[in-house]
Design an enzyme around this catalytic site. Structure first.
Site, mmCIF file in Angstrom:
data_model
loop_
_atom_site.group_PDB
_atom_site.id
_atom_site.type_symbol
_atom_site.label_atom_id
_atom_site.label_comp_id
_atom_site.label_asym_id
_atom_site.label_seq_id
_atom_site.Cartn_x
_atom_site.Cartn_y
_atom_site.Cartn_z
ATOM 1 C CG HIS A 46 -1.612 1.253 1.503
ATOM 2 N ND1 HIS A 46 -2.894 1.511 1.078
ATOM 3 C CD2 HIS A 46 -1.208 2.380 2.165
ATOM 4 C CE1 HIS A 46 -3.248 2.726 1.468
ATOM 5 N NE2 HIS A 46 -2.233 3.275 2.129
ATOM 6 C CD GLU A 47 2.286 3.550 3.783
ATOM 7 O OE1 GLU A 47 2.689 4.635 3.320
ATOM 8 O OE2 GLU A 47 1.244 3.439 4.450
ATOM 9 C CG HIS A 92 0.470 6.259 -0.652
ATOM 10 N ND1 HIS A 92 -0.727 6.804 -1.052
ATOM 11 C CD2 HIS A 92 0.233 5.666 0.552
ATOM 12 C CE1 HIS A 92 -1.646 6.570 -0.139
ATOM 13 N NE2 HIS A 92 -1.102 5.870 0.848
ATOM 14 C CD GLU A 101 -4.298 6.489 2.556
ATOM 15 O OE1 GLU A 101 -4.126 5.290 2.828
ATOM 16 O OE2 GLU A 101 -3.372 7.326 2.507
ATOM 17 C CG ASP A 160 -6.425 0.374 0.534
ATOM 18 O OD1 ASP A 160 -5.302 0.343 1.087
ATOM 19 O OD2 ASP A 160 -7.468 0.725 1.121
#
Length: 438
Positions: free
Chosen positions: A284-285, A288, A364, A368
């Protein structure tokens, strides 16, 4: 007739206060609901929901008190002209101890900044102590000691004043040097400051508060490196930070410029999550980064910043603005002008903050989805659920409160967007075991 700046600013501050109090009341009402909503019964045990609700209620009561206290401080500070009094006192100190007069505006501004920071620190100290050693302690999150709290307070104060003072001096110097059309030059200066701080904060400042240890060799390190390589993330180092030293909350993040990226895992995350869940959260990070969320957020932030400076440029020489707040001797200090302008700009800042949260929630969901594309759907769902339980996050938030305050979507919305169905066994596996203190 001069524009009623003081009355308008005080009025704006109370409008924002009452609006946010209204949202707090809506959220408080949701926290009083003892029944689990249908949407979370599948994921959240009644015991965990109750703990989260009671934690949220205590934070809600605390918000009511701190919100009212902050509004009262603002009113007293502005209505009774405490700002010009503090500015005059800064001038007296400068003359008494350094023999410098009012023509040394930058020096007087630094003294004013130090005075303001210390006064605010003292005023807010009781609420900070209560938050850590009563509220967080009551719900099992605080791991700090009074000695560590005081040490952190001294370190942060020294760092803030030591770093903030030259930055403030540079800001004021650029405004004076550039003249009437200073906005672009000041913005350029602040961009340089931000880049420098991004570079030195994790390397030199944060280690003063937390211990960074290299992640031990093993399967987890190998798989994280493989995951980073698969998305072309320029990972150079992997660290574990002793977050449990102060709190039992969990987190993970990355930092670094250009081709020098580093990933930091909280020790609490390693303790409570499986290897696959850690990889999913990092996926997930990394999303970004891969989807340029950091860059787009930076661009939006810089556009906002230069807009603020462009508008401030129109107010800096507005003599009636200064006079309305008690500066009747003809002085128009740049720092004071910027502070007064920020009070005027506060309602717009509230709207900007809301829009940034909208952008953040969109990012976000996209991050995901990126982790799902990496094949991490199932561990991402269980990992998010476990973090929510571990942190006792809001599990039944009011929609308006959530939209205004939260940078992350509610758990149920995130789980609904992940194409996986969690079984009863999956949910049971996310239960956080309570560790007994030695």
């Amino acid at each position: 007739m001069a524009f009623p700046y003081k009355e308008s600013v005080i009025g704006f501050s109370f409008v924002v206060y009452f609006f946010e109090t209204y949202l707090n009341l809506r959220q408080h009402g949701k926290l009083l609901e003892k029944e689990r909503p249908e949407g979370i019964k599948t994921y959240i045990e009644e015991e965990v929901f109750t703990k989260s609700r009671l934690y949220g209620l205590d934070k809600s009561y605390f918000r009511f008190i701190t919100g009212a206290w902050s509004a009262l401080q603002t009113f007293v500070y502005l209505h009774y002209d405490l700002m010009p009094a503090m500015w005059a006192y800064a001038g007296k100190l400068l003359w008494k101890y350094m023999g410098l007069g009012s023509e040394y505006e930058i020096s007087q501004s630094i003294v004013f900044f130090i005075l303001f920071y210390i006064v605010n620190l003292v005023v807010e100290l009781p609420s900070s102590l209560y938050k850590d050693f009563v509220l967080e302690e009551k719900h099992g999150f605080n791991k700090s000691t009074l000695n560590l709290f005081v040490t952190d307070l001294i370190k942060s104060t020294v760092l803030t004043l030591a770093i903030g003072s030259p930055i403030l001096a540079g800001f004021l110097y650029v405004v004076k040097w550039a003249g009437a059309n200073f906005a672009f030059y000041v913005w350029s200066f602040m961009v340089v400051v931000q880049l420098v701080m991004i570079t030195i904060f994790p390397t030199f400042i944060q280690p003063l508060f937390n211990k960074f240890s290299p992640l031990e060799d093993g399967p987890l390190k190998d798989q994280i490196e493989a995951l980073a390589k698969s998305v072309e993330f320029p990972l150079t180092k992997l660290y574990v930070i002793d977050g449990s030293k102060r709190s039992s909350h969990s987190n993970a993040y990355f930092f670094g410029l250009f081709k020098n990226k580093r990933i930091v895992l909280f020790d609490t995350l390693l303790d409570d999550s499986t290897q696959e869940e850690i990889l999913a959260i990092l996926g997930h990070e990394l999303g970004h980064w891969k989807l340029n969320h950091v860059t787009s957020r930076l661009v939006v932030t810089q556009l906002h910043l230069i807009t603020v400076f462009l508008v401030f440029q129109q107010f800096i020489t507005n003599k009636s603005l200064y006079e309305a707040f008690g500066f009747v001797d003809g002085a128009m200090p740049v720092l004071i002008g910027f502070v007064l302008f920020q009070y005027l700009y506060a309602p717009i800042e509230a709207v900007v903050g809301f829009l940034l949260n909208v952008l953040s929630r969109k990012h976000e969901f996209e991050a995901d989805a990126f982790a799902v594309q990496l094949g991490k759907a199932h561990p991402l769902a269980t990992g998010l659920l476990k973090l929510q339980k571990k942190n006792l996050g809001d599990m039944n938030p009011d929609p308006l409160y959530s939209a205004y305050h939260f940078s992350h979507p509610p758990l149920t919305e995130r789980l609904s967007a992940i194409p996986v169905t969690l079984t009863k066994e999956d949910v049971l596996a996310t239960k956080i075991s309570e560790k007994k203190e030695d």
